[in-house]
Each structure stands twice: as structure tokens, then as C-alpha cells.
Write a protein that holds these residues in place. Structure first.
Motif, PDB file in Angstrom:
ATOM      1  N   LYS A  78       0.827  -1.208   0.000  1.00  0.00           N
ATOM      2  CA  LYS A  78       0.000   0.000   0.000  1.00  0.00           C
ATOM      3  C   LYS A  78       0.862   1.258   0.000  1.00  0.00           C
ATOM      4  CE  LYS A  78      -3.976  -1.969   2.372  1.00  0.00           C
ATOM      5  NZ  LYS A  78      -4.556  -2.217   3.693  1.00  0.00           N
ATOM      6  N   LYS A  79       2.083   1.128   0.522  1.00  0.00           N
ATOM      7  CA  LYS A  79       2.896   2.342   0.696  1.00  0.00           C
ATOM      8  C   LYS A  79       3.696   2.660  -0.567  1.00  0.00           C
ATOM      9  CE  LYS A  79       5.961   4.454   4.106  1.00  0.00           C
ATOM     10  NZ  LYS A  79       6.736   4.211   5.328  1.00  0.00           N
ATOM     11  N   CYS A  80       4.391   1.640  -1.121  1.00  0.00           N
ATOM     12  CA  CYS A  80       5.269   1.943  -2.253  1.00  0.00           C
ATOM     13  C   CYS A  80       4.761   1.323  -3.556  1.00  0.00           C
ATOM     14  CB  CYS A  80       6.695   1.478  -1.967  1.00  0.00           C
ATOM     15  SG  CYS A  80       6.870  -0.312  -1.922  1.00  0.00           S
ATOM     16  N   GLY A  81       3.719   0.475  -3.470  1.00  0.00           N
ATOM     17  CA  GLY A  81       3.130  -0.071  -4.684  1.00  0.00           C
ATOM     18  C   GLY A  81       3.863  -1.249  -5.275  1.00  0.00           C
ATOM     19  N   LYS A  82       4.902  -1.745  -4.624  1.00  0.00           N
ATOM     20  CA  LYS A  82       5.674  -2.863  -5.147  1.00  0.00           C
ATOM     21  C   LYS A  82       4.878  -4.156  -4.998  1.00  0.00           C
ATOM     22  CE  LYS A  82      10.262  -4.963  -4.613  1.00  0.00           C
ATOM     23  NZ  LYS A  82      10.658  -4.925  -6.028  1.00  0.00           N
ATOM     24  N   LYS A  83       4.985  -5.023  -6.002  1.00  0.00           N
ATOM     25  CA  LYS A  83       4.271  -6.296  -5.966  1.00  0.00           C
ATOM     26  C   LYS A  83       4.837  -7.192  -4.876  1.00  0.00           C
ATOM     27  CE  LYS A  83       2.290  -9.606  -9.186  1.00  0.00           C
ATOM     28  NZ  LYS A  83       2.233 -10.740  -8.263  1.00  0.00           N
ATOM     29  N   LEU A  84       3.915  -7.883  -4.168  1.00  0.00           N
ATOM     30  CA  LEU A  84       4.334  -8.730  -3.060  1.00  0.00           C
ATOM     31  C   LEU A  84       4.050 -10.183  -3.396  1.00  0.00           C
ATOM     32  CD1 LEU A  84       2.680  -6.580  -0.289  1.00  0.00           C
ATOM     33  CD2 LEU A  84       5.117  -6.650  -0.785  1.00  0.00           C
ATOM     34  N   GLU A  85       4.890 -11.084  -2.867  1.00  0.00           N
ATOM     35  CA  GLU A  85       4.630 -12.510  -3.009  1.00  0.00           C
ATOM     36  C   GLU A  85       3.465 -12.875  -2.094  1.00  0.00           C
ATOM     37  OE1 GLU A  85       6.212 -14.277  -5.234  1.00  0.00           O
ATOM     38  OE2 GLU A  85       7.405 -12.496  -5.737  1.00  0.00           O
ATOM     39  N   GLU A  86       2.724 -13.932  -2.480  1.00  0.00           N
ATOM     40  CA  GLU A  86       1.624 -14.385  -1.639  1.00  0.00           C
ATOM     41  C   GLU A  86       2.155 -14.819  -0.268  1.00  0.00           C
ATOM     42  OE1 GLU A  86      -2.186 -17.400  -1.991  1.00  0.00           O
ATOM     43  OE2 GLU A  86      -0.904 -17.027  -3.716  1.00  0.00           O
ATOM     44  N   GLY A  87       1.509 -14.351   0.798  1.00  0.00           N
ATOM     45  CA  GLY A  87       1.928 -14.709   2.140  1.00  0.00           C
ATOM     46  C   GLY A  87       3.025 -13.826   2.699  1.00  0.00           C
ATOM     47  N   GLN A  88       3.549 -12.956   1.871  1.00  0.00           N
ATOM     48  CA  GLN A  88       4.594 -12.057   2.351  1.00  0.00           C
ATOM     49  C   GLN A  88       3.998 -11.060   3.329  1.00  0.00           C
ATOM     50  OE1 GLN A  88       6.781 -10.374  -0.904  1.00  0.00           O
ATOM     51  NE2 GLN A  88       7.881  -8.923   0.392  1.00  0.00           N
ATOM     52  N   GLN A  89       4.642 -10.846   4.459  1.00  0.00           N
ATOM     53  CA  GLN A  89       4.038  -9.993   5.485  1.00  0.00           C
ATOM     54  C   GLN A  89       4.715  -8.644   5.607  1.00  0.00           C
ATOM     55  OE1 GLN A  89       3.365 -12.040   9.152  1.00  0.00           O
ATOM     56  NE2 GLN A  89       1.954 -13.453   8.177  1.00  0.00           N
ATOM     57  N   VAL A  90       5.927  -8.531   5.108  1.00  0.00           N
ATOM     58  CA  VAL A  90       6.631  -7.250   5.183  1.00  0.00           C
ATOM     59  C   VAL A  90       7.136  -6.916   3.791  1.00  0.00           C
ATOM     60  CG1 VAL A  90       8.581  -6.002   6.184  1.00  0.00           C
ATOM     61  CG2 VAL A  90       7.335  -7.673   7.561  1.00  0.00           C
ATOM     62  N   CYS A  91       6.893  -5.693   3.348  1.00  0.00           N
ATOM     63  CA  CYS A  91       7.385  -5.258   2.042  1.00  0.00           C
ATOM     64  C   CYS A  91       8.912  -5.155   2.095  1.00  0.00           C
ATOM     65  CB  CYS A  91       6.770  -3.907   1.687  1.00  0.00           C
ATOM     66  SG  CYS A  91       7.450  -3.209   0.179  1.00  0.00           S
ATOM     67  N   LEU A  92       9.570  -5.883   1.176  1.00  0.00           N
ATOM     68  CA  LEU A  92      11.029  -5.892   1.193  1.00  0.00           C
ATOM     69  C   LEU A  92      11.585  -4.566   0.687  1.00  0.00           C
ATOM     70  CD1 LEU A  92      11.640  -9.485  -0.150  1.00  0.00           C
ATOM     71  CD2 LEU A  92      11.682  -8.691   2.214  1.00  0.00           C
ATOM     72  N   SER A  93      10.763  -3.824  -0.017  1.00  0.00           N
ATOM     73  CA  SER A  93      11.220  -2.576  -0.612  1.00  0.00           C
ATOM     74  C   SER A  93      11.227  -1.422   0.389  1.00  0.00           C
ATOM     75  CB  SER A  93      10.333  -2.238  -1.811  1.00  0.00           C
ATOM     76  OG  SER A  93      10.695  -0.998  -2.357  1.00  0.00           O
ATOM     77  N   CYS A  94      10.133  -1.299   1.158  1.00  0.00           N
ATOM     78  CA  CYS A  94      10.046  -0.148   2.069  1.00  0.00           C
ATOM     79  C   CYS A  94       9.906  -0.568   3.527  1.00  0.00           C
ATOM     80  CB  CYS A  94       8.874   0.760   1.677  1.00  0.00           C
ATOM     81  SG  CYS A  94       7.256   0.025   1.934  1.00  0.00           S
ATOM     82  N   GLY A  95       9.726  -1.851   3.794  1.00  0.00           N
ATOM     83  CA  GLY A  95       9.683  -2.318   5.184  1.00  0.00           C
ATOM     84  C   GLY A  95       8.323  -2.194   5.839  1.00  0.00           C
TER      85      GLY A  95
END
Ligand code: ZN
Length: 112
Positions: free
Chosen positions: A4-21
Motif C-alpha cells: 500500500k505504501k510503495c506499490g511494489k508487488k508482493l509474493e503471496e503470504g509475504q508480510q513485510v514489504c522488502l522494498s520499504c519495510g
């Protein structure tokens, strides 16, 4: 699913955005943004009918401005004008019970 914050695509089940944390766990987000619990229509209506002179039903529903007005009319007139607030509250209580007033100050629908 996207961050929601940086718009980067996330893997299913991923809980923390690797791009912005940002924490993106959907269940946690839903709990954080869920609306307040609905208030009781019956309770609000009865408050208006029996305690309307004190604005209790409006305090209950979060309409603080109206509630304070009704309370002050009763108090500042030493009760002389409390019938004004009482009738005002009675009408609002009936409107609540008949569904004409169907939500609280936050826009949450009242429950039966
Ligand atoms: Zn992100």
C-alpha cells in the motif's frame, strides 16, 4: 497483492514489504482499520425517549454538539426549559427506533 505504501508487488503470504519495510499483513491491517462496533438502536432510542433532556442518546451516538446543546438547555435554564430538550430527545428517540436516524456520528449503522 501490492504494497500500500510503495506499490511494489508482493509474493503471496509475504508480510513485510522488502522494498520499504511496511507491514502488509492483511489481517492486521483489517483489524486496524475496521470500523467501531455498531451501537444498539434500542438503547439509543430509549436513551432519547427517557433521558433526552440530558442529551444522553446523542452522547451515546457521538453527536456531541447536539448532546451538549440539549444538556445546556436543561441546565442553564435550571430545568425550566428542560421540556424543550426532552421533546427534542423524544422525537430523536422515536426517529432512531423507526430507523429514520440509522447511524451514529461515525457513520456506523446501528444494530437492532
Ligand atoms: Zn513497500
Amino acid at each position: 497483492m501490492y504494497c500500500k505504501k510503495c506499490g511494489k508487488k508482493l509474493e503471496e503470504g509475504q508480510q513485510v514489504c522488502l522494498s520499504c519495510g511496511t507491514l502488509v499483513n492483511s489481517q492486521l491491517n483489517q483489524q486496524a482499520t475496521s470500523p467501531a462496533a455498531p451501537k444498539s438502536k434500542i438503547a439509543a432510542g430509549l436513551f432519547g425517549i427517557f433521558l433526552g433532556a440530558l442529551g444522553v442518546h446523542n452522547f451515546y451516538l457521538g453527536y456531541t454538539g447536539k448532546a451538549v446543546a440539549q444538556l445546556l438547555i436543561s441546565i442553564l435554564s435550571c430545568g425550566v426549559l428542560s421540556f424543550v430538550s426532552a421533546i427534542w430527545g423524544l422525537i430523536e428517540g422515536i426517529l432512531i427506533l423507526t430507523g429514520s436516524i440509522d447511524r451514529d456520528a461515525m457513520g456506523v449503522l446501528l444494530k437492532d
